[in-house]
Write an enzyme that holds these catalytic residues in place. Structure first.
Site, mmCIF file in Angstrom:
data_model
loop_
_atom_site.group_PDB
_atom_site.id
_atom_site.type_symbol
_atom_site.label_atom_id
_atom_site.label_comp_id
_atom_site.label_asym_id
_atom_site.label_seq_id
_atom_site.Cartn_x
_atom_site.Cartn_y
_atom_site.Cartn_z
ATOM 1 N N ASP A 1 44.810 36.182 41.526
ATOM 2 C CA ASP A 1 44.365 37.424 40.891
ATOM 3 C C ASP A 1 45.293 38.595 41.211
ATOM 4 O OD1 ASP A 1 43.627 37.491 43.554
ATOM 5 O OD2 ASP A 1 41.555 38.118 43.201
ATOM 6 N N HIS A 2 45.928 38.562 42.363
ATOM 7 C CA HIS A 2 46.864 39.605 42.788
ATOM 8 C C HIS A 2 47.600 39.092 44.009
ATOM 9 C CE1 HIS A 2 43.945 40.359 45.946
ATOM 10 N NE2 HIS A 2 43.010 40.510 45.019
ATOM 11 N N CYS B 1 40.464 42.266 42.893
ATOM 12 C CA CYS B 1 39.832 40.992 42.521
ATOM 13 C C CYS B 1 39.169 40.988 41.149
ATOM 14 C CB CYS B 1 38.811 40.589 43.587
ATOM 15 S SG CYS B 1 39.515 40.396 45.236
ATOM 16 N N HIS C 1 55.044 58.884 48.591
ATOM 17 C CA HIS C 1 54.329 59.443 47.445
ATOM 18 C C HIS C 1 52.891 59.743 47.883
ATOM 19 C CE1 HIS C 1 52.274 59.534 43.522
ATOM 20 N NE2 HIS C 1 53.451 59.872 43.022
ATOM 21 N N LYS D 1 35.049 30.753 43.494
ATOM 22 C CA LYS D 1 35.037 32.195 43.234
ATOM 23 C C LYS D 1 35.332 32.479 41.767
ATOM 24 C CE LYS D 1 36.811 36.580 44.989
ATOM 25 N NZ LYS D 1 37.589 37.255 46.032
ATOM 26 N N ASP E 1 43.198 33.748 45.697
ATOM 27 C CA ASP E 1 43.040 35.189 45.830
ATOM 28 C C ASP E 1 44.171 35.704 46.721
ATOM 29 O OD1 ASP E 1 42.130 37.828 46.498
ATOM 30 O OD2 ASP E 1 40.089 37.189 46.064
#
Length: 556
Positions: free
Chosen positions: A308-309, A75, A246, A123, A35
């Site tokens: 996942d990221h 996630c 932004h 997980k 993760d």
């Protein structure tokens, strides 16, 4: 007759090449998914900052994808994309609470149906219904016109001593279960196996001082793992002034509690502790590799490591994910095993949805026609002339908390195009990654032709204005249903979620803002109309579509 013979020869040759890649029999498949692992740590210069011996081992014996991306940098939706092989808007995995149905078919289900012995540990986090109440409420109310801190300020926590290896004990326990299964159960199987190991690390730990519903803003490690980090290699990210940010990025920074002052030492330590957590993750990967090697299974097993990221670790004045910046969206993807080319570094754009068809092709199973991904086998096993056509872009989208609109990212070889909501109410961003790797120069206003071309391509993949409306409607309906379920307890519950410190400063105003949003009196998305810095105080004035009234406060 000659044509028939030639066709037969071609078919036989293709089958021979495929058998070389897949070692003629179905390989075992092991997927280790961490993760929040920054994919840039798997290649230079990022990998110089921390010792990752087992990731490097996989790099040397396998193939590394240099441009792998999450399909949604949070996630549950990203894992939903990985397990289903389908883009987030197709599965309607809008946030950490709304993902796949519990009976959704995954690639592990496909392997099991084809005769594989399957086991999933750790997980998983890809079906609906999980995560905290705060997490889902923050996602549902993200375009309500208020600005509330939803996270704890990112901090570090040093535990143990120079011999403390097991900091994340939960992950170590599940890693032990995986390696014990490999050592004691897999050898007796008459069929190939597929093992999935999901880890929490290097996700930040929950900040306990903020209560049981707190998010993860604590970067925790021990002196043992910090020794694996080269402090002199840690870069201190450049930040844009508030006046140049932004509006969606500012919203993210504020809700993540990152708009106050941070010293250089604080930033360096947060990044160092994060890298140390990556080193501990790498050691768990090493345990899996050792178990496969010790049991003689390494040469018959495809091993895949991904995440996942990523983790921003204070880049762009943010921690966590929920952003299309590289630190958040760029993931690791390294594959080794029988027939996989060694030491190969691939620049093709790939993403998590590609894992589904890749694993199925390894097992000799045809891919369903409704998946979004493309098998990676032609890239890592066959010569370039045999590579199948695949898109030269990747798609990522985000619809959850800590961002006040839906976000869509189309990455090509040179450009990263990021657009929001309906494509009109919020200005887009365009980064030239060939010359601006830090993503500090939004050049959208200078490349209208590029914007037009990329937006047309994006719309051919996803009708994103319609998807944004769908998410907006879902958010309203889900929140209203939740509010009704609380009855008279609603006021107390909503005032004591993760945003309680800010909420309780003006609870009446915040409740009214939600009422107006539900009744349609506030618009879908926000557009920054004016921003200015006066005497060190940043005044942000947001104008809401449909109403045109300002909402602003001064934030130091």
């Amino acid at each position: 007759m000659k044509e028939s013979r030639l066709l037969l020869i071609v078919i036989v040759c293709q089958a021979f090449v495929q058998s070389l890649c897949l070692n003629s029999s179905k390989p075992n498949v092991v997927v280790v998914m961490s993760d929040a692992f920054d994919g840039r740590l798997t290649f230079k210069p990022g990998r110089d900052v921390v010792q990752l011996p087992y990731v490097n081992y996989m790099r040397e014996l396998g193939s590394t994808f240099l441009n792998a991306y999450s399909n949604s940098p949070i996630c549950c939706p990203s894992r939903a994309a990985m397990w289903s092989g389908r883009f987030v808007h197709l599965t309607q995995s809008w946030n950490n609470y709304k993902c796949l149905d519990h009976n959704a078919t995954t690639w592990m289900d496909e392997l099991h149906a084809s005769g594989y012995q399957t086991i999933s540990l750790g997980k998983l986090d890809f079906t609906s219904g999980g995560h905290s109440v705060s997490n889902r409420v923050e996602a549902w109310t993200r375009d309500v016109p208020f600005l509330l801190r939803q996270e704890g300020r990112p901090v570090t926590d040093l535990v143990g001593n120079s011999s403390t290896l097991r900091v994340m004990t939960k992950d170590w326990k599940v890693t032990d279960r995986a390696t014990q299964w490999i050592r004691h159960s897999s050898s007796s199987l008459s069929e190939p196996f597929a093992l999935y190991l999901g880890l929490n690390l290097p996700h930040p730990y929950r900040t306990d001082s903020l209560g049981p519903d707190a998010g993860g803003s604590t970067f925790r490690s021990s002196p043992y793992w910090l020794k694996k980090v080269s402090y002199e290699q840690i870069s201190i990210p450049k930040w844009l002034p508030f006046s140049d940010m932004h509006p969606v990025d500012y919203y993210s920074s504020f809700t993540k509690n990152c708009t106050s002052n941070f010293t250089v030492e604080e930033i360096q330590n947060i990044r160092a502790f994060y890298y140390a957590m990556c080193a501990e993750t790498d050691a768990m990967l090493g345990e899996v590799i050792s178990a496969l090697r010790d049991t003689g299974l390494l040469n018959s097993t495809i091993l895949l490591f991904t995440s996942d990221h990523g983790e921003l670790a204070m880049e762009h004045r943010q921690f966590y994910k929920m952003s299309m910046f590289e630190g958040s969206a760029h993931i690791p993807l390294v594959i080794m095993g029988p027939g996989v080319k060694s030491g190969l570094q691939l620049g093709q754009l790939v993403s998590l949805v590609d894992i589904y068809p890749t694993v199925l092709e390894l097992a000799g199973i045809p891919s369903p026609g409704d998946i979004s991904g493309h098998s990676l086998i032609p890239l890592i096993c066959e010569e370039s002339e045999h590579q199948k056509h695949r898109p030269d872009w990747v798609l990522s989208e985000y619809h959850g908390c800590n961002a006040n609109v839906s976000i869509y990212m189309l990455r090509t070889s040179q450009w990263k195009y990021v657009t929001y909501a309906d494509g009109l109410s919020v200005p887009p961003q365009l980064f030239d990654l060939s010359s601006d790797k830090e993503e500090l120069k939004n050049v959208a206003s200078h490349h209208h032709g590029v914007i037009q071309k990329l937006d047309l391509l994006l719309r051919s993949v996803v009708d994103y204005p319609s998807v944004s409306k769908m998410v907006h409607l879902y958010n309203k309906q889900a929140f209203e249903s939740w509010r009704q379920s609380l009855a008279d307890n609603y006021t107390q519950v909503i005032a004591n979620l993760r945003w309680h410190l800010d909420w309780q400063k003006n609870a009446e105003h915040n409740e009214k803002a939600i009422d107006d949003w539900l009744s349609g009196h506030s618009g879908l998305s926000v557009l920054l109309r004016d921003k200015m810095v006066v005497s060190g105080v940043c005044t942000w004035v947001f104008w809401f579509i449909g109403e045109g009234y300002p909402l602003g406060e001064d934030y130091t």
